[in-house]
Motif scaffolding. Structure first.
Motif, mmCIF file in Angstrom:
data_model
loop_
_atom_site.group_PDB
_atom_site.id
_atom_site.type_symbol
_atom_site.label_atom_id
_atom_site.label_comp_id
_atom_site.label_asym_id
_atom_site.label_seq_id
_atom_site.Cartn_x
_atom_site.Cartn_y
_atom_site.Cartn_z
ATOM 1 N N TRP A 50 79.434 11.488 35.828
ATOM 2 C CA TRP A 50 78.244 12.114 35.237
ATOM 3 C C TRP A 50 78.599 13.224 34.253
ATOM 4 C CZ3 TRP A 50 77.564 17.284 36.136
ATOM 5 C CH2 TRP A 50 78.107 17.840 37.296
ATOM 6 N N VAL A 51 79.742 13.890 34.462
ATOM 7 C CA VAL A 51 80.156 14.910 33.492
ATOM 8 C C VAL A 51 80.452 14.261 32.141
ATOM 9 C CG1 VAL A 51 81.965 16.570 32.889
ATOM 10 C CG2 VAL A 51 81.012 16.565 35.192
ATOM 11 N N GLU A 52 81.175 13.139 32.171
ATOM 12 C CA GLU A 52 81.605 12.523 30.915
ATOM 13 C C GLU A 52 80.534 11.670 30.249
ATOM 14 O OE1 GLU A 52 85.306 10.525 31.690
ATOM 15 O OE2 GLU A 52 86.445 12.399 31.556
ATOM 16 N N THR A 53 79.543 11.221 31.006
ATOM 17 C CA THR A 53 78.507 10.384 30.397
ATOM 18 C C THR A 53 77.231 11.150 30.076
ATOM 19 O OG1 THR A 53 77.665 9.698 32.573
ATOM 20 C CG2 THR A 53 79.351 8.310 31.544
ATOM 21 N N ALA A 58 76.244 15.496 25.305
ATOM 22 C CA ALA A 58 75.190 16.407 24.850
ATOM 23 C C ALA A 58 75.778 17.740 24.407
ATOM 24 C CB ALA A 58 74.175 16.621 25.972
ATOM 25 N N PHE A 59 76.755 18.225 25.153
ATOM 26 C CA PHE A 59 77.355 19.521 24.823
ATOM 27 C C PHE A 59 78.133 19.455 23.521
ATOM 28 C CE2 PHE A 59 80.480 22.936 25.106
ATOM 29 C CZ PHE A 59 79.707 23.993 25.555
ATOM 30 N N GLU A 60 78.930 18.409 23.346
ATOM 31 C CA GLU A 60 79.727 18.282 22.123
ATOM 32 C C GLU A 60 78.839 18.192 20.882
ATOM 33 O OE1 GLU A 60 83.817 16.153 23.775
ATOM 34 O OE2 GLU A 60 82.214 14.901 22.941
ATOM 35 N N ALA A 61 77.753 17.439 20.990
ATOM 36 C CA ALA A 61 76.853 17.307 19.845
ATOM 37 C C ALA A 61 76.146 18.623 19.538
ATOM 38 C CB ALA A 61 75.825 16.213 20.129
ATOM 39 N N CYS A 65 81.988 20.652 19.188
ATOM 40 C CA CYS A 65 83.294 20.900 19.810
ATOM 41 C C CYS A 65 83.720 19.647 20.554
ATOM 42 C CB CYS A 65 83.209 22.092 20.765
ATOM 43 S SG CYS A 65 82.138 21.776 22.200
ATOM 44 N N ARG A 66 84.879 19.739 21.160
ATOM 45 C CA ARG A 66 85.381 18.658 22.010
ATOM 46 C C ARG A 66 85.652 19.238 23.392
ATOM 47 N NH1 ARG A 66 91.137 15.495 21.829
ATOM 48 N NH2 ARG A 66 90.572 13.750 23.195
ATOM 49 N N VAL A 67 85.284 18.490 24.448
ATOM 50 C CA VAL A 67 85.494 18.935 25.823
ATOM 51 C C VAL A 67 86.366 17.923 26.547
ATOM 52 C CG1 VAL A 67 84.409 19.516 28.027
ATOM 53 C CG2 VAL A 67 83.267 20.124 25.885
#
Length: 351
Positions: A50-53, A58-61, A65-67
């Motif tokens: 769920w973190v990666e999907t 949403a955070f990167e957009a 940035c990149r996480v």
């Protein structure tokens, strides 16, 4: 001794090439500024999906940035923080509260405030810890898992585990497990008549009541999957302190199990998030925490994690029990006394 230095001859072509190189070097800052910022987040391996999907895209957009997500156990995350304390590479870590206490005691956490993380204003009670050293973004809860064939009406009260009809059918966690404290604290409440928030400090009453449960105990587990094997086959009828995020997926997959929230309530097994002290990109770290607490993100992750939200404006998933009385635990007291309790457990709870 005469020193001989090499002679350099230049020409127009070499000079222009050198000038171009210098210009390239001078232009590098603009190139570097254009590079994407990269932040590393530590968390539980079971959270990766769920973190990666959900969260990372949403955070990167949103933050350009990149996480990178490193999934492992909470204690391993703590070791990473300790070993890299002089030069942290993790910016954010998501861990269980008992491990957060250890990290904070070691001076590894950077406290957050409402001015840094505005969504803290929307959090439920007992979800902000040690003046913002960490906050809870989810509340997986733990109550009583039961076999639906054996107990079609579920379990109405924790006291039902002591019923003679449950002889040899109850499974409880070892006190070596984090969830092992929950049956102990509930036993203390049942024995003393106090609310669990008070009874959790009356350990003598808790042990006395748990000893009385021994005729009903089938086994004491250290690995939850083993306990659920017994529950699903019907050999066990109830597991005290079972986790919602473990029970509900098994139910969804068709196993004959349910999760009862007895009238006395359920225990929170809170998921915490913190900022690593001195870690890279502190502004992104604060944004990550703020977004995890937002209604937009919490409304998407409570379902896949079978957890309760910590943001007051977010509803619990429809397939979870509603209006749960979540019992808060003093994890600092647990950390201080755990070793002595385990020693007493080994003496008194052998079966």
């Amino acid at each position: 001794m005469t020193q001989h230095f090499p002679t350099f001859r230049t020409n127009r072509r070499r000079f222009l090439a050198g000038a171009t190189g210098i210009a390239g070097v001078l232009a590098m800052p603009s190139v570097l500024r254009a590079q994407t910022r990269e932040m590393v987040v530590g968390g539980a391996a079971s959270h990766r999906d769920w973190v990666e999907t959900i969260v990372i895209p949403a955070f990167e957009a949103k933050h350009d940035c990149r996480v990178l997500f490193e999934g492992t156990r909470s204690l391993v995350n703590l070791e990473k923080m300790q070993q890299n304390a002089d030069k942290p590479y993790l910016s954010v870590v998501q861990m269980d509260d008992p491990v957060m206490i250890l990290a904070d005691d070691a001076g590894l956490l950077e406290a957050v405030t409402q001015s840094d993380v505005p969504n803290m204003a929307e959090l439920k009670d007992n979800t902000i810890h040690r003046d913002g050293a960490w906050v809870n973004y989810l509340q997986p809860f733990q109550a009583i898992a039961y076999n639906k064939d054996a107990l079609p009406d579920g379990v109405a009260s924790w006291e039902d585990l002591w019923s003679p009809s449950m002889a040899g059918r109850v499974v409880i966690p070892s006190l070596q497990n984090t969830e092992g404290v929950f049956p102990l604290f509930m036993a203390a409440a049942l024995a003393s008549g106090k609310p669990v928030r008070e009874a959790q400090y009356d350990i003598d009453a808790g042990f006395k009541k748990l000893v009385e449960l021994k005729p009903n105990i089938l086994t004491i587990y250290t690995q939850m999957p083993q306990a659920f094997n017994l529950l699903e086959t019907g050999e066990a009828w109830a597991i005290a302190g079972a986790l919602s995020s473990f029970t509900m997926p098994r139910q969804a997959e068709g196993a004959p199990v349910g999760l009862a929230v007895p009238k006395e309530g359920a225990f929170a097994s809170p998921s915490g998030v913190c900022i690593v002290k001195g870690g890279p990109h502190p502004e992104l770290a604060r944004a990550w925490v703020n977004d995890l607490l937002s209604p937009e993100i919490q409304s998407q992750i409570v379902g896949p994690t079978f957890s309760l939200p910590t943001n007051r404006s977010v509803a619990a998933p429809a397939d979870l029990p509603q209006n749960i009385d979540v019992i808060a635990i003093d994890w600092a007291a647990v950390a201080q006394n755990r070793n002595s309790w385990v020693e007493r457990w080994d003496r008194e709870m052998a079966i």
